[in-house]
Design a protein around this motif. Structure first.
Motif, short mmCIF file in Angstrom:
data_model
loop_
_atom_site.label_atom_id
_atom_site.label_comp_id
_atom_site.label_asym_id
_atom_site.label_seq_id
_atom_site.Cartn_x
_atom_site.Cartn_y
_atom_site.Cartn_z
N HIS A 35 -0.10 -0.62 -8.31
CA HIS A 35 1.01 -1.66 -7.44
C HIS A 35 0.41 -3.22 -8.56
O HIS A 35 -0.48 -3.24 -8.28
N TYR A 59 9.14 0.74 -9.70
CA TYR A 59 10.01 0.03 -8.77
C TYR A 59 9.59 -1.46 -8.65
O TYR A 59 7.95 -1.55 -8.62
N ASP A 99 -3.10 2.81 -4.13
CA ASP A 99 -2.67 3.46 -3.07
C ASP A 99 -3.13 4.56 -2.64
O ASP A 99 -3.29 5.39 -4.17
N VAL A 102 -1.43 9.38 2.96
CA VAL A 102 -2.27 9.50 4.04
C VAL A 102 -1.53 10.78 4.41
O VAL A 102 -1.10 11.45 4.32
N GLY A 105 0.46 12.89 6.85
CA GLY A 105 1.89 12.21 7.02
C GLY A 105 1.84 10.65 7.24
O GLY A 105 1.56 10.68 8.51
N GLY A 106 2.74 9.61 7.18
CA GLY A 106 2.59 8.36 6.84
C GLY A 106 3.15 7.69 6.51
O GLY A 106 2.33 6.07 6.56
N GLY A 107 2.76 8.07 5.02
CA GLY A 107 3.51 7.69 3.93
C GLY A 107 1.55 7.02 3.14
O GLY A 107 1.02 7.45 2.70
N TYR A 108 1.82 6.27 2.62
CA TYR A 108 0.63 5.72 1.86
C TYR A 108 0.21 4.39 1.88
O TYR A 108 1.01 3.22 2.84
N TYR A 109 -0.77 4.08 2.04
CA TYR A 109 -1.26 2.24 1.84
C TYR A 109 -2.13 2.39 0.96
O TYR A 109 -2.93 2.71 -0.04
N PHE A 110 -2.38 0.41 0.84
CA PHE A 110 -3.49 -0.05 -0.05
C PHE A 110 -4.44 0.55 0.30
O PHE A 110 -5.43 -0.14 1.11
N ASP A 111 -5.91 0.92 -0.32
CA ASP A 111 -6.62 1.19 0.24
C ASP A 111 -7.77 0.20 -0.48
O ASP A 111 -9.58 0.59 -0.71
N ASN B 31 6.05 6.27 10.93
CA ASN B 31 4.72 5.68 10.90
C ASN B 31 4.42 4.93 10.14
O ASN B 31 3.10 5.07 9.59
N TYR B 32 5.36 5.17 9.03
CA TYR B 32 4.70 3.88 7.52
C TYR B 32 4.56 2.68 7.99
O TYR B 32 4.80 2.19 7.20
#
Lengths: 123, 107
Positions: A35, A59, A99, A102, A105-111, B31-32
């Motif tokens: 990103h 996107y 990114d 998870v 479950g719980g999507g993604y995050y910037f690590d 929970n995202y």
């Protein structure tokens, strides 16, 4: 260790173009979505664009759609942001970020984040 | 796009205080939801991911809760190094968005 190093920032006149690069190391670049996130001086974080691990999906935030293009070269472990028709409101520190998903479950995050590169749009 | 609204925008607190920051999404995001800390001149750092999972290496005084559209970041016993700006961020939509930030200042 994971490293993300942005380059290409600088001062540019309104209406001109600039290309940012983000050199990645310490991980298998082709496995991760990447990103661009920006932060105008004294303001909050704004997500700019994402490119999937294989480059097949991209996107963009509405504020840059049609002017900015995100791309990647997995053979060179490098992420790019081509910025055209720049405006004063594009002035910001631009960060590249990786990114991670998870697993449960719980999507993604910037690590991981780079240190940022400053783009100043001014005449 | 999904809008993320944090409150308060800023707060003043003392070392040792309990601090709570809330984040509301404009729609259900399950929970995202992630929380980041940013200090001046530095890149953000993830504290909490998937609403309540503590990132490795982050002190246990940080915790997150919530699901659906309402979320909370809590810092128990605020430490001097916790004075910073905190952001929530959603990844439910492919168009990721951040909250406007909450600046935690020293009282």
């Amino acid at each position: 260790q994971v490293q993300l190093v942005e380059s290409g920032g600088g001062v540019v006149q309104p209406g001109r173009s600039l290309r940012l690069s983000c050199a990645a190391s310490g991980f298998t670049f082709s496995f991760y979505g990447m990103h661009w996130v920006r932060q105008a001086p004294g303001k909050g974080l704004e997500w700019v664009a994402v490119i999937w691990y294989d480059g097949n999906k991209k996107y963009y935030a509405d504020s840059v759609k049609g002017r900015f293009t995100i791309s990647r070269d997995n053979s060179k472990n490098t992420l790019y942001l081509q910025m055209n028709s720049l405006r004063a409101e594009d002035t910001a520190v631009y960060y590249c970020a990786r990114d991670d998903e998870v697993v449960a479950g719980g999507g993604y995050y910037f690590d991981y984040w780079g240190q940022g590169t400053l783009v100043t749009v001014s005449s | 796009d999904i809008q993320m609204t944090q409150s308060p925008s800023s707060l003043s607190a003392s070392v040792g205080d309990r601090v709570t920051i809330t984040c509301r999404a404009s729609q259900n995001i399950n929970n995202y939801l992630n929380w980041y800390q940013q200090k001046p001149g530095k890149a953000p750092k993830v504290l909490i991911y998937a609403a309540s999972s503590l990132q490795s290496g982050v002190p246990s005084r940080f915790s997150g809760s919530g699901s659906g559209a309402d979320f909370t970041l809590t810092i128990t016993s605020l430490q001097p190094e916790d004075f910073a700006t905190y952001y929530c961020q959603q990844s439910y939509s492919p168009f990721w968005t951040f909250g406007q930030g909450t600046k935690v200042e020293i009282k």
